[in-house]
Every structure is written in structure tokens, then in C-alpha cells.
Design a protein around this motif. Structure first.
Motif, mmCIF file in Angstrom:
data_model
loop_
_atom_site.group_PDB
_atom_site.id
_atom_site.type_symbol
_atom_site.label_atom_id
_atom_site.label_comp_id
_atom_site.label_asym_id
_atom_site.label_seq_id
_atom_site.Cartn_x
_atom_site.Cartn_y
_atom_site.Cartn_z
ATOM 1 N N GLU A 1 8.023 -14.611 36.302
ATOM 2 C CA GLU A 1 8.178 -16.053 36.174
ATOM 3 C C GLU A 1 7.088 -16.484 35.219
ATOM 4 N N VAL B 1 5.085 -19.417 33.764
ATOM 5 C CA VAL B 1 4.782 -20.821 34.052
ATOM 6 C C VAL B 1 3.911 -21.373 32.924
ATOM 7 N N ARG C 1 1.738 -24.763 31.842
ATOM 8 C CA ARG C 1 1.163 -25.963 32.456
ATOM 9 C C ARG C 1 0.455 -26.818 31.417
ATOM 10 N N ALA D 1 -1.453 -29.312 38.644
ATOM 11 C CA ALA D 1 -0.616 -29.693 39.792
ATOM 12 C C ALA D 1 -0.333 -28.437 40.594
ATOM 13 N N GLY D 2 0.253 -28.628 41.765
ATOM 14 C CA GLY D 2 0.733 -27.513 42.582
ATOM 15 C C GLY D 2 -0.299 -26.434 42.811
ATOM 16 N N SER D 3 0.122 -25.194 42.622
ATOM 17 C CA SER D 3 -0.735 -24.059 42.990
ATOM 18 C C SER D 3 -1.992 -23.979 42.115
ATOM 19 N N TYR E 1 3.881 -14.639 36.849
ATOM 20 C CA TYR E 1 4.015 -14.253 38.252
ATOM 21 C C TYR E 1 5.060 -13.147 38.316
ATOM 22 N N ASP F 1 5.953 -13.599 45.091
ATOM 23 C CA ASP F 1 5.742 -13.808 43.649
ATOM 24 C C ASP F 1 4.259 -13.899 43.271
ATOM 25 N N ASP G 1 4.451 -29.325 34.201
ATOM 26 C CA ASP G 1 4.529 -27.865 34.091
ATOM 27 C C ASP G 1 5.984 -27.453 34.234
ATOM 28 N N PHE G 2 6.280 -26.218 33.932
ATOM 29 C CA PHE G 2 7.630 -25.692 34.163
ATOM 30 C C PHE G 2 7.565 -24.179 34.264
ATOM 31 N N LYS G 3 8.644 -23.635 34.833
ATOM 32 C CA LYS G 3 8.794 -22.184 34.945
ATOM 33 C C LYS G 3 9.966 -21.775 34.074
ATOM 34 N N ASP H 1 14.545 -28.531 39.145
ATOM 35 C CA ASP H 1 14.167 -27.534 40.161
ATOM 36 C C ASP H 1 13.013 -26.674 39.670
ATOM 37 N N SER H 2 12.873 -26.528 38.363
ATOM 38 C CA SER H 2 11.892 -25.584 37.824
ATOM 39 C C SER H 2 10.829 -26.253 36.950
ATOM 40 N N CYS H 3 10.843 -27.587 36.922
ATOM 41 C CA CYS H 3 9.835 -28.326 36.140
ATOM 42 C C CYS H 3 9.137 -29.329 37.055
ATOM 43 N N ARG H 4 7.938 -29.751 36.673
ATOM 44 C CA ARG H 4 7.371 -30.955 37.281
ATOM 45 C C ARG H 4 7.482 -32.067 36.253
ATOM 46 N N ARG I 1 10.053 -30.337 48.227
ATOM 47 C CA ARG I 1 8.943 -29.553 48.787
ATOM 48 C C ARG I 1 8.050 -30.427 49.673
HETATM 49 N N1 UDP Z 1 8.238 -22.864 39.915
HETATM 50 C C1 UDP Z 1 9.554 -22.445 40.010
HETATM 51 N N2 UDP Z 1 9.865 -21.407 40.836
HETATM 52 C C2 UDP Z 1 8.928 -20.762 41.582
HETATM 53 C C3 UDP Z 1 7.584 -21.197 41.495
HETATM 54 C C4 UDP Z 1 7.280 -22.245 40.666
HETATM 55 O O1 UDP Z 1 10.427 -22.993 39.339
HETATM 56 O O2 UDP Z 1 9.282 -19.816 42.303
HETATM 57 C C5 UDP Z 1 7.888 -23.970 39.009
HETATM 58 C C6 UDP Z 1 7.514 -25.221 39.766
HETATM 59 O O3 UDP Z 1 8.635 -26.061 39.924
HETATM 60 C C7 UDP Z 1 6.498 -25.859 38.868
HETATM 61 C C8 UDP Z 1 5.844 -24.676 38.146
HETATM 62 O O4 UDP Z 1 6.743 -23.589 38.281
HETATM 63 O O5 UDP Z 1 7.153 -26.673 37.903
HETATM 64 C C9 UDP Z 1 4.485 -24.306 38.687
HETATM 65 O O6 UDP Z 1 4.576 -24.107 40.058
HETATM 66 P P1 UDP Z 1 3.280 -23.793 40.953
HETATM 67 O O7 UDP Z 1 2.706 -22.482 40.536
HETATM 68 O O8 UDP Z 1 2.366 -24.958 40.913
HETATM 69 O O9 UDP Z 1 3.827 -23.490 42.379
HETATM 70 P P2 UDP Z 1 4.328 -24.474 43.544
HETATM 71 O O10 UDP Z 1 3.321 -25.544 43.701
HETATM 72 O O11 UDP Z 1 5.650 -24.941 43.055
HETATM 73 O O12 UDP Z 1 4.417 -23.524 44.709
#
Ligand code: UDP
Length: 264
Positions: A100, A102, A104, A108-110, A131, A139, A185-187, A210-213, A229
């Protein structure tokens, strides 16, 4: 003249190649193609949280179509060929690289959690992270060293993937900025597309809320999967708003959730 009629294959008789959390892949009409079907399932925290949200698949199919078509148009190679119906698109079969990717722009998030940054902090520059796609391991984040040592991708492929990721980020950031949305961010996923003896890396999977913020620039409202979430509600409304701003949905149009459904 029966032979002139297009061959109709009922959905549940197509060969299913793979079923993921939010999508199903079926065998395509020609060799080297697949059909990507968007389900209404929403999952988070490695599928520990799961819900079916009517209409999400239809919206993601349309939004992802729009983004991939534009990427193709500006010369960023993707697996996307064309949309077939409300929930399905025709794609090129690629060998998915098990990462994956990502990108950024804003903490945000992780990342915010891991480094103790306040959500919303602009990053000094765009950051790319990898990831390893493995549900059983949740992951885990990996470095280029892990990727090359374990043979998931070569150094040249990592370079190609990073160049693609930067182009996708630049394009998406500008596109969303133009409609009042901040791409936090996006994946993305990447795949090897074989054409005879030649191979190139292309953008695969989907790019959708689903895959972007995606944050509204004025209100800071979240227009993405964090609504699910973080139990904020209003996911369909948020995804519809993204579609409306991109000009995919009409001003007063709502998505018809009752399109073709997956026959289980
Ligand atoms: N993301 C995703 N699939 C995953 C993990 C993350 O599409 O399995 C996207 C998520 O929507 C965000 C970006 O990747 O836009 C970064 O995600 P983050 O690492 O912050 O993890 P999260 O907080 O979503 O667990």
C-alpha cells in the motif's frame, strides 16, 4: 441471427477471481482484462468493524472512474479501461505489487498518532510511505530495504512507483483544491502491466473517498471514510458531496442505491 447478439453472462455465473473487503474481481470479456465490482461493504481496523452502506459502491465506482480516466488522459498509466455499469468497471489485469503506497500532505491518522503530530499540521513536504499488504500482520509499515530484500519490488520498480505516486498526488491535490477540498493523504496500489515482453508499472485498485482523506477547505468537514472509522455518520452524504463537486452527480441528484447488486 442469434450470433450477432452480445453474449450475456449472468453476474453469478462469471468466474470470480478474487473477493476483497470492498470489491470483487471477475474474469473479463477478453484475455488480459478483469471486471472490478464495487460492493457496499465498509470495513475498518482490519475488518474488525464492518457495515453495509447502501450506495457506497455506486459512488466509489463513479468517483474512481473519474479520477482514473483523468489520470489516463494526462499520461499517468493506470489499469482502468472504462466503466461498464453502476457498480462495475473494465480494467487491465495486472500483477499487483503487495504494497500500500500512502502519500501524505498533512498529518492525520496513523502518522499523527505515531509521531505525536496534531492532525491538520501541514507537512514540510509530501511524504511517501509503504505498507506490506498482509491482513494477518495488519499491513505493517516497511522500508525500501524490506521491499527489495524480500523481493516484493526491485529498486527500479520502487523508483517508478514513487514517480507515479508523486504525479498522482500533484494531480489529485490540484483537482481537489479546485473544488474546495484539501487532499490530506491517500493510498494507492501499483501493478505490473505486461504487454508482450514489456512491463510497466501502472496505478491499480481504486482511488475514492474510501482510500483518501478529503477535508472541506472552509469547514474542515471530513468527506471520506473517517466518517465511518470515527462513527461520524453521513458517509453517503459526504461521498455524494465529493461526486457533486467533481461534477459527477447533478446539484440535486442523489445516488440510486438500488442498482445491480452482488449475487452472493
Ligand atoms: N488507507 C487505505 N487503506 C488502508 C490503510 C490506509 O486506503 O488499509 C488510506 C487511508 O484512507 C488514508 C491513508 O491511507 O487516506 C493513510 O492512512 P493511515 O496510515 O493514516 O491509516 P488509518 O488512520 O486509516 O488507519
Amino acid at each position: 441471427m442469434d450470433f450477432l447478439k452480445p453474449r450475456y453472462t449472468p453476474m453469478n455465473r462469471r468466474r470470480r477471481i478474487y473477493e476483497g473487503k470492498a470489491k470483487v474481481l471477475y474474469e473479463g470479456p477478453e484475455p488480459g482484462t478483469l471486471i472490478q465490482h464495487f460492493k457496499d461493504d465498509a470495513t475498518a481496523f482490519n475488518a474488525k468493524k464492518h457495515e453495509v452502506i447502501d450506495g457506497k459502491g455506486v459512488l466509489n465506482n463513479r468517483i474512481s472512474e473519474y479520477l482514473f480516466q483523468h489520470l489516463n488522459d494526462i499520461g499517468v498509466p493506470t489499469h482502468f479501461i472504462r466503466r461498464l455499469n453502476m457498480r462495475e468497471q473494465l480494467i487491465r489485469e495486472v500483477e499487483i505489487i503487495p504494497l500500500e503506497i500512502v502519500v501524505r500532505n498533512v498529518a492525520a491518522g496513523s502518522l499523527a498518532q505515531r509521531l505525536g503530530l496534531e492532525e491538520g499540521t501541514q507537512l514540510p513536504r509530501s511524504i511517501i510511505e509503504f505498507y506490506y499488504k498482509n491482513d494477518a500482520l495488519n499491513d505493517p509499515m516497511v522500508s525500501e530495504e524490506h521491499i527489495t530484500a524480500f523481493g516484493w519490488a526491485t529498486p527500479q520498480e520502487i523508483d517508478d512507483i514513487m514517480a507515479l505516486a508523486i504525479r498522482v498526488n500533484d494531480f489529485l491535490s490540484g483537482l481537489f483544491l479546485g473544488v474546495g477540498i484539501r487532499l490530506v493523504d491517500f493510498k494507492m496500489e501499483a501493478g505490473r502491466l505486461w504487454e508482450g515482453d514489456m512491463m510497466r508499472i501502472v496505478v491499480a485498485d481504486e482511488i475514492s473517498p474510501d482510500s483518501c482523506r478529503l477535508w472541506d477547505i472552509k469547514s474542515q468537514d471530513k468527506l471520506d471514510k473517517d466518517r465511518f472509522r470515527r462513527d461520524l455518520g453521513g458517509l453517503i452524504e459526504a461521498y455524494s458531496e465529493v461526486a457533486r463537486r467533481l461534477g459527477i452527480l447533478g446539484e440535486n441528484e442523489n445516488i440510486q442505491a438500488t442498482g445491480p447488486r452482488l449475487v452472493q
